[in-house]
Write a protein that holds these residues in place. Sequence first.
Motif, PDB file in Angstrom:
ATOM      1  N   ARG A 113       0.817  -1.215   0.000  1.00 24.90           N
ATOM      2  CA  ARG A 113       0.000   0.000   0.000  1.00 24.90           C
ATOM      3  C   ARG A 113       0.854   1.271   0.000  1.00 24.90           C
ATOM      4  O   ARG A 113       0.324   2.373  -0.101  1.00 24.90           O
ATOM      5  CB  ARG A 113      -0.934   0.011   1.211  1.00 24.90           C
TER       6      ARG A 113
ATOM      7  N   SER B 217      -1.620  12.520  12.463  1.00 21.85           N
ATOM      8  CA  SER B 217      -2.043  11.358  11.682  1.00 21.85           C
ATOM      9  C   SER B 217      -3.440  11.499  11.114  1.00 21.85           C
ATOM     10  O   SER B 217      -3.957  10.549  10.522  1.00 21.85           O
ATOM     11  CB  SER B 217      -1.963  10.095  12.551  1.00 21.85           C
ATOM     12  N   TRP B 218      -4.054  12.686  11.276  1.00 21.78           N
ATOM     13  CA  TRP B 218      -5.439  12.804  10.824  1.00 21.78           C
ATOM     14  C   TRP B 218      -5.567  12.642   9.314  1.00 21.78           C
ATOM     15  O   TRP B 218      -6.603  12.196   8.827  1.00 21.78           O
ATOM     16  CB  TRP B 218      -6.050  14.132  11.277  1.00 21.78           C
TER      17      TRP B 218
ATOM     18  N   ALA C 145      -5.004   8.585   8.663  1.00 23.18           N
ATOM     19  CA  ALA C 145      -5.637   7.774   9.706  1.00 23.18           C
ATOM     20  C   ALA C 145      -5.688   6.305   9.283  1.00 23.18           C
ATOM     21  O   ALA C 145      -5.817   5.984   8.093  1.00 23.18           O
ATOM     22  CB  ALA C 145      -7.049   8.286   9.974  1.00 23.18           C
ATOM     23  N   GLY C 146      -5.593   5.435  10.280  1.00 28.82           N
ATOM     24  CA  GLY C 146      -5.531   4.013  10.004  1.00 28.82           C
ATOM     25  C   GLY C 146      -6.699   3.482   9.200  1.00 28.82           C
ATOM     26  O   GLY C 146      -6.526   2.620   8.333  1.00 28.82           O
ATOM     27  N   ASP C 147      -7.904   4.010   9.451  1.00 25.87           N
ATOM     28  CA  ASP C 147      -9.061   3.502   8.715  1.00 25.87           C
ATOM     29  C   ASP C 147      -8.996   3.889   7.241  1.00 25.87           C
ATOM     30  O   ASP C 147      -9.422   3.119   6.373  1.00 25.87           O
ATOM     31  CB  ASP C 147     -10.362   3.997   9.351  1.00 25.87           C
ATOM     32  N   LEU C 148      -8.421   5.067   6.947  1.00 27.58           N
ATOM     33  CA  LEU C 148      -8.278   5.477   5.542  1.00 27.58           C
ATOM     34  C   LEU C 148      -7.283   4.573   4.818  1.00 27.58           C
ATOM     35  O   LEU C 148      -7.519   4.159   3.683  1.00 27.58           O
ATOM     36  CB  LEU C 148      -7.800   6.931   5.461  1.00 27.58           C
TER      37      LEU C 148
ATOM     38  N   ARG D 277      -8.525   4.527   0.909  1.00 29.03           N
ATOM     39  CA  ARG D 277      -9.234   5.756   0.518  1.00 29.03           C
ATOM     40  C   ARG D 277      -8.204   6.850   0.197  1.00 29.03           C
ATOM     41  O   ARG D 277      -8.061   7.842   0.896  1.00 29.03           O
ATOM     42  CB  ARG D 277     -10.188   6.187   1.627  1.00 29.03           C
TER      43      ARG D 277
ATOM     44  N   ALA E 181      -6.382   1.503   5.656  1.00 26.17           N
ATOM     45  CA  ALA E 181      -6.902   0.139   5.569  1.00 26.17           C
ATOM     46  C   ALA E 181      -7.910  -0.013   4.439  1.00 26.17           C
ATOM     47  O   ALA E 181      -7.971  -1.056   3.775  1.00 26.17           O
ATOM     48  CB  ALA E 181      -7.530  -0.261   6.899  1.00 26.17           C
ATOM     49  N   ALA E 182      -8.697   1.052   4.224  1.00 28.18           N
ATOM     50  CA  ALA E 182      -9.734   1.003   3.193  1.00 28.18           C
ATOM     51  C   ALA E 182      -9.235   1.460   1.828  1.00 28.18           C
ATOM     52  O   ALA E 182      -9.983   1.404   0.850  1.00 28.18           O
ATOM     53  CB  ALA E 182     -10.925   1.865   3.618  1.00 28.18           C
TER      54      ALA E 182
ATOM     55  N   GLU F  69      -9.260  10.525  -0.277  1.00 28.38           N
ATOM     56  CA  GLU F  69      -9.505  11.235   0.980  1.00 28.38           C
ATOM     57  C   GLU F  69      -8.183  11.609   1.646  1.00 28.38           C
ATOM     58  O   GLU F  69      -8.064  12.691   2.228  1.00 28.38           O
ATOM     59  CB  GLU F  69     -10.336  10.364   1.923  1.00 28.38           C
TER      60      GLU F  69
END
Length: 214
Positions: free
Chosen positions: A23, A178-179, A182-185, A190, A187-188, A193
């Motif tokens: 990634r 880290s905003w 961010a980890g969710d971005l 994105r 992982a997905a 974004e």
Amino acid sequence: MSATDVLGGHRIVPVVVLDDPARADALGAALVEGGLPVAEATFRTPGAAAVLRRLAENADLVVGAGTVLTDRQVDEALEAGARFVVSPGLSAAVVRRCQDAGVPVVPGVATPTEVMQALDLGLDTVKFFPAEANGGLPTIKALAAAFPQVRFMPTGGITAESAPAYLAHPAVAAVGGSWMVAGDLLAAGRWDEVAARCAASTRLYHPTLEGAPA
């Protein structure tokens, strides 16, 4: 060359926690697209060195290693292509290994004693960490009054909303956050974004850019 020189005028450092080198290319492209071509790849995951190496292959990125705890990790980070090193605390062994290699190092401090130890090691830029948990900007103001020759790079709990106040203080060279990564971005996947948040972040210290808040 100092850490601020290496950052090339960028005053926000995306703090990346990523364990999947596959990634890294897309992440690097998103950072560049967003106009924030800087990354601190943290050594918090088993794949951190591989992620750093992949990011460093992007010639448009300035990539450093974060959460470096030992002189051995310094060697690993530099072998992977790190152009600067960041540590959560003040280790003389880490600092000296970086100095021997001619690579900028930003160790973490939280107290006047640690600032003085950093000065003894010949440093004038330190990471204030964890920033929010240690009193945030008021603490930096107090430290800066006692140590006017020192510049700070606060990291830890800083958000897009709180960053402008930090950046407005003359003792703050840059902030880590880290905003935008961010980890969710990550992982997905994105990446659009991520790029958008990077672009918004640059406007926090370049208020004349198009689309900046009034």
